[in-house]
Design an enzyme around this catalytic site. Structure first.
Site, PDB file in Angstrom:
ATOM      1  N   SER A  40       0.800  -1.226   0.000  1.00  0.00           N
ATOM      2  CA  SER A  40       0.000   0.000   0.000  1.00  0.00           C
ATOM      3  C   SER A  40       0.832   1.274   0.000  1.00  0.00           C
ATOM      4  O   SER A  40       0.282   2.358  -0.175  1.00  0.00           O
ATOM      5  CB  SER A  40      -0.936   0.004   1.215  1.00  0.00           C
ATOM      6  OG  SER A  40      -0.197  -0.036   2.420  1.00  0.00           O
ATOM      7  N   LYS A  64      -7.074   3.505   8.204  1.00  0.00           N
ATOM      8  CA  LYS A  64      -6.118   4.507   7.725  1.00  0.00           C
ATOM      9  C   LYS A  64      -6.722   5.904   7.740  1.00  0.00           C
ATOM     10  O   LYS A  64      -6.061   6.878   8.128  1.00  0.00           O
ATOM     11  CB  LYS A  64      -5.657   4.143   6.321  1.00  0.00           C
ATOM     12  CG  LYS A  64      -4.783   2.895   6.257  1.00  0.00           C
ATOM     13  CD  LYS A  64      -4.439   2.533   4.824  1.00  0.00           C
ATOM     14  CE  LYS A  64      -3.559   1.278   4.766  1.00  0.00           C
ATOM     15  NZ  LYS A  64      -3.237   0.868   3.383  1.00  0.00           N
TER      16      LYS A  64
END
Length: 932
Positions: free
Chosen positions: A822, A865
């Protein structure tokens, strides 16, 4: 009660366990566990031995039985057995020898000499004590740490009398003793598996009785009183009998009743007392064979002191007891409403049981098997609380017990809705079936009375066809098999309890962690010794209904295939909705319907669950709680729970949202809330100490219930985890990425730092990076090198940007392992920032995987996140376009505080980071957008 002209002395006293009496010449085992008084006494005696005040080879103390509500303090009988007041009986039953008071002790006792200590494997130790001499307690000197009193000792020889009546009683005692021993010798007729009296032991008893003279009459009476196994009150009366004549009268009465009880039990009416001399064998062949077998069983009962019905302290006729047990078992089987297969097997086993000798080992096996069948709930169910308010009540119950977890709540409400609709449909079908059945019954009655059919043949056939059709429309209740997968501490187990509560069903938890034997699931076959049913059948027996909620906890930790079988394979039949209606346990060996059981399994990971087993379950994933969810859970559940658990009242501990958030982010890093609850408990205990001090000092007005941020370091110590905060100023080569912790439930920002130096094109990676993360750096560098001309980094498309240059990529917090793809977008932007000298705005964070074509691909952990970015002060977040759907799960307050930009290609991300910059390859951006 005899002369009290004995010697007075101080003696340590030990209360005997309930129901125990020590007589002179008899040994008794006293359990040592949970007896602090006995431990203190032995320690004191050992200290005296070490100081030379006592002979170490002889340890003596007074053994005092507990009093009885049926006897006076002098041993006189007050009332008959069974008529004692209930409150007195309960008070007496509650007396514990280890916590006895002086009011609980009997007036008389026996001096006991310790002759040894016994302890078998995995059993509590016993102190073996032999009775020496009777005594009377004058008064108690102290109760703790052990009893000590002034006692008067009684010499047995002082009580001996040689009058004619005493001699006659002694002769009766010897004759009854020999007669009882002769009867007990018949225990040798029993099978070898039963309890039996060894002929050698019986012979030693006879020799001892024959050698006893009048001077030892008291010792023989005490010994035979213990052998006859009288009631507790009768033993106390023998202990209180200091006069020899009184003692002989009471023991002779006991022995006569014992001998006559054994004779009556086998209906031997022709045998007189003189028929049992010790020197003439008893002719067992003269007894009827059926009575012979019963005699053998009665003799075994005689070992424990059989007495005829109606006698004081007697027991019921054993044969009647066995018959009553079988009849009671038959009644239980009839009430169990067995299935046809179970009924057939139970009737067969019951017939075998009636024909079997109770002394046979197979008798107990057969009876245990039938008892297990009777305990299984074949048809008994709990009526589900299914009404107009069912869904509303269930929704409120789930919301009250758990915060969040909307996916699992939705699935459970769907199940309840389907169950409610099925019940309504079945009720309509049952009404129609009842109407058709009534019409057919009425037609049959007319035909029986008038011999004229009320319906034509065609109408009858039509009605029967409709009836069969309606019966086929009944909807079966096949409960789903749910698998809750998530990190520890996320509420999987408690969620299953809430489901049972909302349904009104019984709940049973089966822990599968570490189960390595298939037989634990499906039971042992009856051929094995001590075979029993498996966990599933035992669970049904415990709840007593056929439709409970079963929680199969930690199903991912079931042992794999080994020499004992495969437990996970044994679960296949249990968890298959198409097969579990005929589940067969190895022990029961009869099909059992499990289709009504609602199975909810839990697991932390799917990796260790076999594919066939996983395919049979409906998987629902529970992600870890976010910081916002943890705050709500703490305020709603954990803080009130810890306040109550630590003896405080509501309002005596006050924690603001800022304090709770600080505990969550700086003192815990987990997916669930277990550690959070521990930390909140520490805070409550700290405030409990302050409150208790304020109350004790009379300064309650100085107590402050509010916990401030500055107090946390004093209470919980230094912060264990540091939270990353967005930088205020940007610099080239530094970019803000997003990370979701592997523990689940929490996310944060992660700074990615890139630096260059003169070199040979080498790339160094630090920060404890995983292989996937290293590969994402290589992909990002390859894309930047391939597009260096379009980015304005080189003047020639063939020029190598890494010529005479080396790179160092570092991710701070080097002690924490990092991995995953990511960070590819952040690495790419960081390299471009370093090579161009353009700083990335510190208020921008990004996440996404990058391909060699420059496409930004989706990643996981979006919810965590974004919450971490919002907490760190980030204003703008770049996300892959394909993660747009994941933003729907983000709390509204986080969604409102962030500007979320979706990108599909690196060029789009470049334009969002540096919107005013001009790139030589600007036309490529437009070309990429048109292609996308």
């Amino acid at each position: 009660m005899g002369s009290n002209n004995g010697r007075a002395m101080k003696l340590a006293l030990v209360p005997l366990p309930k129901g125990s009496v020590l007589l002179p010449g008899v040994t008794l085992r006293i359990p040592v566990s949970n007896r602090p008084d006995l431990a203190n006494l032995l320690s004191a005696l050992l200290d005296q031995t070490n100081l030379g005040k006592r002979d170490g080879n002889t340890i003596t103390f007074g053994c005092v039985p507990l009093r009885s509500p049926l006897l006076s303090n002098d041993g006189q009988q007050l009332i008959d057995d069974g008529s004692v007041d209930g409150a007195k009986k309960e008070e007496f039953d509650a007396i514990d020898a280890g916590q006895a008071r002086k009011e609980d002790l009997f007036r008389y006792g026996t001096v006991g000499k310790v002759i040894g200590v016994q302890r078998r494997a995995y059993a509590e130790p016993f102190l073996v004590v032999q009775g020496v001499q009777r005594f009377t307690i004058k008064h108690i000197l102290r109760e703790r740490p052990f009893f000590e009193g002034e006692v008067v000792l009684h010499n047995e020889r002082d009580a001996i009398s040689s009058d004619a009546e005493t001699v006659e009683l002694f002769q009766q005692l010897r004759q009854l003793s020999r007669e009882l021993i002769t009867l007990l010798r018949l225990s040798s007729l029993l099978p070898s598996t039963g309890t039996r009296l060894s002929p050698l032991v019986a012979r030693k008893f006879e020799v001892y009785i024959a050698k006893t003279d009048l001077s030892q009459a008291g010792n023989l009476a005490d010994f035979m009183a213990d052998v006859a196994d009288p009631t507790f009150e009768e033993k106390l009366r023998v202990l209180a009998s200091f006069a020899l004549r009184t003692r002989l009268e009471r023991v002779v009465e006991l022995l006569a009743r014992q001998v006559q009880g054994i004779k009556n039990s086998v209906k031997v009416t022709t045998i007189s007392t003189s028929s049992f001399p010790s020197n003439s064998p008893f002719d067992i062949s003269q007894i009827d064979p059926r009575d012979r077998e019963l005699l053998a069983r009665r003799v075994m009962a005689g070992l424990t002191g059989l007495t005829p019905p109606g006698a004081a302290g007697g027991r019921n006729n054993e044969d009647e007891k066995e018959t009553n047990e079988v009849d009671e078992l038959q009644k239980r089987l009839q009430e169990a409403e067995l299935s046809p297969e179970a009924r057939k097997v139970a009737d067969k086993e019951l017939r075998r049981l009636r024909k079997m000798n109770p002394a046979n080992a197979e008798y107990g096996v057969c009876r245990t098997y039938l008892e297990n069948i009777a305990d299984i709930p074949w048809t008994k169910v709990t009526e589900d609380k299914l009404g107009p308010e069912t869904l509303k009540r269930a929704r409120n119950q789930l919301d009250e017990d758990h915060y969040g977890l909307e996916t699992i709540k939705k699935r459970l409400l769907e199940y309840l809705a389907v169950l409610r609709l099925k019940q309504s449909t079945n009720q309509d079908v049952e009404r129609q079936i009842a109407a058709l059945t009534k019409e057919l019954d009425a037609a049959n009655e007319v035909l029986a009375e008038k011999d004229v059919p009320a319906l034509s043949e065609s109408d009858r056939v039509s009605l029967e066809a409709k009836l069969n059709l309606l019966q086929s429309r009944r909807l079966a209740d096949k409960s789903p098999i749910l698998l809750l997968v998530g990190p520890p501490g996320t509420g999987k187990t408690s969620l299953a309890r809430s489901v049972a509560t909302s349904l009104g069903r019984k709940f049973h938890r089966i822990s599968l962690g570490g189960v390595r034997d298939e037989a634990e699931i499906r039971g042992h076959r009856r051929t094995y010794v001590a075979a029993m049913p498996g966990l599933i059948v035992n669970g049904l027996k415990k709840v007593g209904v056929a439709n409970p909620v079963f929680l199969l906890d930690e199903i991912d930790k079931v042992g794999g295939a080994n020499f004992q079988g495969d437990p996970s394979a044994a679960m296949l039949e249990v968890l298959d909705p198409e097969q579990n209606s005929t589940f067969v346990d190895h022990y029961i060996n009869i099909p059992i319907d499990l289709s009504k059981v609602l199975f909810i399994a839990t697991a932390n990971s799917l990796d260790t669950i076999p594919a066939p087993l996983l395919d049979r379950m409906e998987t629902i994933t529970l992600s870890g709680y976010t910081t916002v969810e943890k705050r709500h859970i703490a305020k709603r559940h954990l803080i009130p729970k810890q306040i109550r658990a630590n003896g405080l009242a509501e309002g005596q501990v006050v924690l603001s949202d800022e304090v709770v958030d600080k505990v969550i982010t700086s003192y815990t890093r987990e997916s669930g809330v277990r550690n959070l609850e521990r930390e909140l408990g520490s805070i409550c205990r700290h405030k409990a100490v302050q409150y208790a001090d304020a109350v004790d000092n009379g300064r309650l007005d100085t107590y402050n219930p509010v916990v401030a941020l500055g107090d946390l370091e004093d209470i919980l110590g230094i912060e264990r985890f540091d939270e990353e905060i967005a930088e205020k100023h940007g610099r080239p080569g530094v970019v803000t990425g997003l990370v979701a912790y592997s523990t689940g439930g929490q996310g944060s920002i992660l700074f990615i730092e890139v630096a260059d130096m003169p070199g040979n094109g080498r790339v160094q990676l630090t920060g404890k990076l995983g292989d996937v993360l290293k590969e994402s750096v290589e992909v990002a560098l390859t894309w930047v090198k391939a597009h260096s001309f379009e980015l304005g980094l080189t003047h020639d498309p063939n020029e190598d940007i890494m010529k005479n240059r080396s790179l160092h990529v570092h991710c701070p917090a080097g002690a924490i392992p990092k991995d995953g793809p990511s960070a590819g977008l952040a690495h790419t932007i960081g390299l471009i920032s370093l090579f161009t000298g353009k700083a990335v705005p510190p208020q921008i964070a990004m996440t996404g995987e990058v391909s060699l074509r420059g496409r930004v691909m989706p990643v996981g952990g979006i919810k965590e996140k974004l919450i971490g970015a919002h907490r760190a002060g980030v204003k703008t977040v770049l996300l892959p376009e394909q993660n747009r759907k994941d933003v729907k799960d983000v709390p509204q307050e986080v969604h409102d505080g962030l500007q979320i930009v979706y990108v599909r290609h690196i060029w789009e991300a470049i334009r969002q980071v540096w919107p005013g910059a001009h790139w030589p390859g600007q036309h490529h951006i437009n070309f990429v957008e048109s292609r996308l």
